[in-house]
Enzyme design. Sequence first.
Site, mmCIF file in Angstrom:
data_model
loop_
_atom_site.group_PDB
_atom_site.id
_atom_site.type_symbol
_atom_site.label_atom_id
_atom_site.label_comp_id
_atom_site.label_asym_id
_atom_site.label_seq_id
_atom_site.Cartn_x
_atom_site.Cartn_y
_atom_site.Cartn_z
ATOM 1 N N SER A 176 0.837 -1.195 0.000
ATOM 2 C CA SER A 176 0.000 0.000 0.000
ATOM 3 C C SER A 176 0.884 1.263 0.000
ATOM 4 C CB SER A 176 -0.958 -0.035 1.194
ATOM 5 O OG SER A 176 -1.971 0.944 1.065
ATOM 6 N N ASP A 283 -9.621 -4.157 -5.337
ATOM 7 C CA ASP A 283 -8.876 -3.001 -4.847
ATOM 8 C C ASP A 283 -9.172 -1.819 -5.761
ATOM 9 O OD1 ASP A 283 -7.109 -1.102 -3.953
ATOM 10 O OD2 ASP A 283 -5.321 -2.350 -4.160
ATOM 11 N N HIS A 320 -8.103 -4.782 -0.905
ATOM 12 C CA HIS A 320 -6.901 -4.066 -0.484
ATOM 13 C C HIS A 320 -6.510 -4.532 0.919
ATOM 14 C CE1 HIS A 320 -4.073 -0.732 -1.093
ATOM 15 N NE2 HIS A 320 -4.149 -0.557 0.217
#
Length: 345
Positions: A176, A283, A320
């Site tokens: 991330s 995501d 995610h």
Amino acid sequence: MDDTKASKPQLSFKTRLLITANTLAIDVCRRSNYTINRRLLSFFDPKVPSPVTTTLPNGVSVSSSDVTLNSSTDLWFRLFIPTTTDPQNLPLIFFIHGGGFAFFTPSTKPYDDFCRRLAGELSAVVVSVNYRLSPEHRYPCQYDDVYEVLKFIDTQNHVVLPSNTDLSRCFIAGDSAGGNIGHHVTLKACQNVQDLTALKILGLVLIQPYFGGEERTKSELKLTNVPLVNVERTDWTWKAFLPEGADRNHEAANVFGSASDSVSEDVWRNRFPETIVFTGGFDPLQDWQRRYYQGLKDRKCCNGKGEEQVKLIEYPNAIHAFYGFPQIPEAALLIRDLKDFVQKL
């Protein structure tokens, strides 16, 4: 993104409940004025103490310890060392945690667990970096902190790392926002080769890296009700991280915008390491991640090998930050694919 796939990720009720709780915890700590209630957040961010030694399901023991570089800026890293009888030297994984530049530390339980698993299952020494967080510390503090630790490891490796660490097999890895930082730190190292004399960065591992821009991509517009990440939350974190007055086309977010034109062809083709990018089908940032992958291919990144050395792996059912929930099947697939990438280099 594929419009024919399922409209929701396939998650167990227990997993969905846990993810929802984590999402709500972050949301209640974010304020509308782009600050964070750190005191409240501490109740939702369980920490793992160190030093501690744990044994993984595969029987490998992993010990951890914390090393402080600068107490005034809270710059430190957590070192994970597996117990192994393998006579070969161990690769070094330099890990940078995610959290939108604003949340978490290496001692946050999901990150401690993940790095411990990396060390034990990949037979690697793992350095997990604690960097200053936004909005209290904006760009470029996070990049500067991580790069400072990288240089420290380069010069002081004989003091802090086990003697069987293979410094010629260093991998920069991040998830991330940590993936975003990983890209920028790696690029800086490639542009300033004199900064690293012992470490050789062989590979870059970006797990659902946090990139963006002013444009709204197809995946951002479609995936509005998925867990953890959506446009409102990413807009908030960019606003809290980027310099005052900057928009999301800033080079920190939109890495292949106009600012990337200043990077020489030699850096991309001969110095930038082999790269693997992981994306998830649920995501919202996946389109930016694919653009990053394509951007590296367009620049013919090949680490001096004469052919493109960039790989993209997508897990269609992954949300995610799926790797923070080991009960999700894709978490095991990620470890497997990471191991393949590290072992082949």
